[in-house]
Enzyme design. Structure first.
Site: not given
Ligand code: NAD
Ligand code: WQD
Length: 337
Positions: A35, A148, A197-198, A32, A80, A152, A178, A124, A58, A294
């Protein structure tokens, strides 16, 4: 194989598409674009020199998914799509349950109707929560600490039950640690819409001058230098893991959860220093308070990924930083510029 990729325009999806296309799979992206940008798909086509189909829609739109399945007739799904911001999920939990959980149910119902019995799901490491021991293996207790993370875990449970109820159905739940880095070309990468955030995208934006300094979230953890340690996995290795998972679906029975990480952990300050080396840019930082929720340290036990999928990570910190910098410096405003 005909593979329907939900969320394929996103960060991890777009990198996986390049590998799918190069391996001659036929791909339909269902996204959709909430993001992500269609520009990511245009660049995937350029990088791979192959075409791919995409459908804007969606996850919760049952008739649109139905139509996509009827036209494309996928053999397998890589799922994804979903919302992914941990902090955000505390403020709008219902949105996370509606999009992630209800959306996944709609997808599985459509798969069942069309006899599509194979799915690889983006789970995740956040499903583990506070560690009882490290590295996390796949049998570690699951205690996610955010809506979140709970979404999952719910989807994992629903997929398990769906597989058990449908003879011949198979699923792999990939628990990513990560993900960081970008395609080596610098053409595709992570493009956060707001303030990142990351850690890695934040560092990259400091390096390019979009942010003044990195706030390090605490330096009083019981780790090597006091800052948080994580198992960073190169998105290109992660992309390959999805192809390994599709292949492993031919060999497994039922449903398996598999960690995807390197087995190594890196601190915030180590990552900052590695990025300075790779980019040649200063990354000013300041030590701030801990970020609520954290954990001190996380890392993956990666033995199951090796034994079930024949997959292991190959790329290290330097490749993660160099490729992130290639992407960030060539696209300072992400896909928007
Ligand atoms: P991302 O947001 O870049 O990609 C997600 C995609 O899904 C986007 O293109 C968004 O537009 C689409 N989307 C979101 N909601 C939707 C909906 N309701 N219908 C249709 N499309 C939708 O995220 P990413 O980092 O590529 O992550 C992909 C997957 O991996 C996610 O499920 C996320 O939870 C999981 N994941 C990501 C991380 C990470 O740190 N990036 C870590 C662990 C798990
Ligand atoms: C990494 C380290 C922070 C930002 C998150 C989600 C997890 C997964 C991956 C989806 C930590 C520190 C961060 C900053 C910092 N996503 N940090 N300053 O929290 O391990 O994982 O992303 O599934 O579910 O929780 O990753 O990259 O946010 O943080 O010091 O500005 O960096 O405290 O130690 P995290 P992160």
């Amino acid at each position: 194989m005909r593979v329907l990729v939900t969320g394929g325009a996103g960060y991890i999806g777009s990198h996986t598409l390049v590998h799918l296309l190069r391996a001659d799979h036929q791909v339909l992206v269902y996204d959709n674009f909430s993001n992500s940008s269609p520009e990511a798909l245009a660049r995937v086509r350029q990088i791979s020199n192959r075409d791919l189909a995409s459908r804007e829609g969606d996850l919760r739109d049952a008739s649109r998914i139905e139509d996509a399945f009827a036209r494309f007739r996928p053999d397998a799904v890589i799922h994804f799509a979903g919302l992914k911001a941990v902090g955000d999920s505390h403020g709008q939990p219902l949105e996370y349950y509606a999009q992630n959980v209800a959306g996944s149910i709609t997808l599985l119902q459509t798969m069942a109707r069309h006899g599509c019995a194979r799915v690889v799901f983006s789970s995740s490491a956040t499903v583990y929560g506070e560690p009882d021991y490290l590295p996390f293996d796949e049998t570690h207790p699951l205690r996610p600490q955010s809506p979140y993370g709970r979404s999952k875990l719910m989807i994992e449970t629903i997929i398990r039950d769906w597989v058990a109820a449908h003879s011949g159905a198979r699923a792999i739940l990939l628990r990513y640690f990560n993900p960081v880095g970008a395609h080596a070309s610098g053409r595709i990468g992570e493009d956060p819409r707001d303030i990142p955030n990351n850690l890695m995208p934040y560092i990259a934006q400091v390096a390019i001058g979009r942010r003044a300094e990195l706030a390090v979230h605490g330096n009083d953890y019981p780790t090597s230098d006091g800052t948080g340690e994580r198992d960073y996995i190169h998105v290109e290795d992660l992309a390959r893991a999805h192809l390994a998972a599709l292949d492993a679906l031919n060999r497994i029975a039922g449903c398996e959860a598999i960690n995807v990480g390197t087995g190594q952990s890196t601190s915030v300050l180590e990552m900052r220093a590695a990025f300075e080396r790779s980019s040649g840019r200063p990354i000013p930082y300041r030590i701030g308070p801990r970020r609520p929720g954290d954990v001190a340290r996380m890392c993956a036990d990666v033995r199951k990924a090796a034994s079930l999928m024949g997959w292991q990570a190959e790329l290290g910190l330097e490749e993660m930083c160099l490729s992130t910098w290639a992407w960030q410096s060539a696209n300072p405003g992400g896909y928007g510029e």
